[in-house]
Design a protein around this motif. Sequence first.
Motif, PDB file in Angstrom:
ATOM      1  N   VAL A 224      35.940  56.358  72.306  1.00 12.47           N
ATOM      2  CA  VAL A 224      34.756  55.782  72.816  1.00 12.47           C
ATOM      3  C   VAL A 224      33.866  55.640  71.689  1.00 12.47           C
ATOM      4  O   VAL A 224      33.584  56.414  71.097  1.00 12.47           O
ATOM      5  N   TYR A 225      33.016  54.590  71.716  1.00 12.09           N
ATOM      6  CA  TYR A 225      31.900  54.173  70.796  1.00 12.09           C
ATOM      7  C   TYR A 225      30.940  53.834  71.657  1.00 12.09           C
ATOM      8  O   TYR A 225      30.833  52.891  72.353  1.00 12.09           O
TER       9      TYR A 225
ATOM     10  N   SER B 288      34.742  46.112  74.469  1.00  9.51           N
ATOM     11  CA  SER B 288      33.408  46.620  74.874  1.00  9.51           C
ATOM     12  C   SER B 288      33.051  46.363  76.418  1.00  9.51           C
ATOM     13  O   SER B 288      33.639  45.192  76.874  1.00  9.51           O
ATOM     14  N   TYR B 289      32.581  47.186  76.913  1.00 12.67           N
ATOM     15  CA  TYR B 289      32.246  46.888  78.683  1.00 12.67           C
ATOM     16  C   TYR B 289      30.773  47.301  78.777  1.00 12.67           C
ATOM     17  O   TYR B 289      30.152  48.242  78.318  1.00 12.67           O
TER      18      TYR B 289
ATOM     19  N   VAL C 241      42.330  39.535  85.260  1.00 13.32           N
ATOM     20  CA  VAL C 241      42.150  39.576  83.798  1.00 13.32           C
ATOM     21  C   VAL C 241      40.597  39.769  83.633  1.00 13.32           C
ATOM     22  O   VAL C 241      39.942  38.889  84.026  1.00 13.32           O
ATOM     23  N   TYR C 242      40.287  41.071  83.020  1.00 15.38           N
ATOM     24  CA  TYR C 242      39.079  41.298  82.722  1.00 15.38           C
ATOM     25  C   TYR C 242      38.885  41.637  81.303  1.00 15.38           C
ATOM     26  O   TYR C 242      39.546  42.541  80.671  1.00 15.38           O
ATOM     27  N   GLY C 243      38.171  40.892  80.459  1.00 14.27           N
ATOM     28  CA  GLY C 243      37.887  41.202  79.135  1.00 14.27           C
ATOM     29  C   GLY C 243      36.878  41.875  78.764  1.00 14.27           C
ATOM     30  O   GLY C 243      36.541  42.116  77.520  1.00 14.27           O
ATOM     31  N   GLY C 244      35.614  42.357  79.618  1.00 12.83           N
ATOM     32  CA  GLY C 244      34.692  42.763  79.564  1.00 12.83           C
ATOM     33  C   GLY C 244      33.566  42.262  78.687  1.00 12.83           C
ATOM     34  O   GLY C 244      33.637  40.930  78.714  1.00 12.83           O
TER      35      GLY C 244
ATOM     36  N   VAL D 107      21.202  46.667  77.652  1.00 10.31           N
ATOM     37  CA  VAL D 107      21.684  45.367  77.141  1.00 10.31           C
ATOM     38  C   VAL D 107      22.746  45.583  76.212  1.00 10.31           C
ATOM     39  O   VAL D 107      23.239  44.663  75.695  1.00 10.31           O
ATOM     40  N   GLN D 108      23.088  47.003  76.084  1.00  8.83           N
ATOM     41  CA  GLN D 108      24.064  47.179  75.258  1.00  8.83           C
ATOM     42  C   GLN D 108      25.473  47.425  75.948  1.00  8.83           C
ATOM     43  O   GLN D 108      25.481  47.807  77.204  1.00  8.83           O
ATOM     44  N   ALA D 109      26.649  47.301  75.430  1.00 13.95           N
ATOM     45  CA  ALA D 109      27.834  47.893  75.856  1.00 13.95           C
ATOM     46  C   ALA D 109      28.329  48.871  75.186  1.00 13.95           C
ATOM     47  O   ALA D 109      27.986  49.330  74.088  1.00 13.95           O
ATOM     48  N   ILE D 110      29.492  49.511  75.956  1.00 15.82           N
ATOM     49  CA  ILE D 110      30.074  50.866  75.303  1.00 15.82           C
ATOM     50  C   ILE D 110      31.616  50.393  75.167  1.00 15.82           C
ATOM     51  O   ILE D 110      32.185  49.664  75.932  1.00 15.82           O
ATOM     52  N   ASP D 111      32.018  50.750  73.961  1.00 20.24           N
ATOM     53  CA  ASP D 111      33.369  50.505  73.526  1.00 20.24           C
ATOM     54  C   ASP D 111      34.401  51.492  73.977  1.00 20.24           C
ATOM     55  O   ASP D 111      34.334  52.667  73.807  1.00 20.24           O
ATOM     56  N   VAL D 112      35.540  50.978  74.276  1.00 19.84           N
ATOM     57  CA  VAL D 112      36.605  51.863  74.689  1.00 19.84           C
ATOM     58  C   VAL D 112      37.748  51.280  73.808  1.00 19.84           C
ATOM     59  O   VAL D 112      38.236  50.128  73.894  1.00 19.84           O
TER      60      VAL D 112
END
Length: 490
Positions: free
Chosen positions: A120-121, A184-185, A263-266, A175-180
């Motif tokens: 995770v980032y 990004s989500y 289908v969910y792309g974040g 306003v930012q997302a977290i990466d898996v």
Amino acid sequence: MTSQKPFSSIVFFVSLVLLSCSSPLLVPDPDRAGHKEEAEPLKDEDTAERRVEIRDVDFARAFDEHYDSSCVEKTDTAVSDSKIQALKDKQVHSFRYPPLRLNKRPVRILLRSDVSRSVVYSPSRTAIVSSSEPLYFRGRLELKASNDTETIAATVNNQTKVLSLPCTLKIKSEVQAIDVEEDSYRGALILVSKKKGTFSIVNLVDVEDYLRGVVPKEMGSLPESDIEALKSQAVAARTYSYQRMAANENNFFDMHRTVADQVYGGANVEFRTTDLAVRMTKDLVLSYNNTLVHAYYHSTCGGRTANVEDIWGHNPYPYLKSVVDTDSRGKSWCSISRYYTWEESWSTRQLSNTLSQFSSEGRLAHPYSGSVRDIRVNERFSCGRIKECSIRSTVGEYSVGGDRIRFLMRRNTQSRGILRSSRFEIKSLDRNRVQIAGSGFGHGIGMCQMGAIGRSRAGQSFEQILKAYYTGVQIRTAVSFSPHSVAEGH
């Protein structure tokens, strides 16, 4: 709009940022230590630049009965003033679509299931909240499953902590997302373990933000001229979401991120026009007799949709009836689809091997064996899709019906995907080769997505499109459920 800040305030803010950079990357909750956490600056410039087009204008406000244009900040947006004015002039959202009371909680999307490791980032300070003492981190977080279901190992810069499960990763910046890994989500991540030596990752996210990652994956990044089709997709997807959330209330997740649900792309797939469609239909859902409908949809119907009871054997729903999907000249609305007509062919050996390999998915009474000698359509549903089909081999005869034939007669591709549709005819068959010709793509139930695009281009509104595919439904505004409500829908 900007404001002047004293130089001392700027120096103070910079000092706070410098202090934060010198702190450990994985630390206990600073609030418990008597300190307040500083705000993090936005670092993802590319993402921020893309989002600025719409983030300052809440299009749902344009439908409020008492809309105040002074609350809209003047920014350089890709949405014209005339578009905003047109939305303001409608001012019908709050009374045109009556309320439907629902449990409006965040949705839980299963991103990774039963994995042993993941990365995770987070670009901003992120809280890890569990039954143990809360921690904060930023940057790259490596996760490794333990040999139990109660803990997980989390590592940042070679510093490892054992976390109690379940735990939640909550990014501070909205306003930012977290990466898996590569995706990004928005929202938060929940880590949970249901099996020793593995863990699962669930995205906890607001329904409207979830739809921003669904609509472009389900219907594509279409131009603004197709906005009515995109709005139809947003309403159908939102309805499907709330229905699945109600059904899975006691589960640890509500939906998969794949075709098993939607289908969910974040955050990576968010697009200006699909974001606009979600905002312009904010909270709108489909109901029948004050109950959410099962808002199934598919790519291309081929000119006629299907009864749900025919294809899946469900109890019949009055709003999921077969409808002829053609214009006044008899032309199918979805004829613009590249899958409106199609062909598939196999060598008899290839098809025989496929039938043998996927017998269970076709739900054959006995596993298939032998070489294909004949395929015969015995009966069709009123929509033209196959109701019963007989397959004769050198060993025996097999019967398959309904949508299961798509899972049995897999396509002659490397991925061995299911057949595009159960609406097909046998074009030719001999001892060497089998060829079929079909129309449509998908199960055929509910809204035809390509038909929706065709209708939109002909000037139909999203209301007209939805009511053409879902018979007798109402468009409602989802509002938060209250235990003091006297009756649902009132």
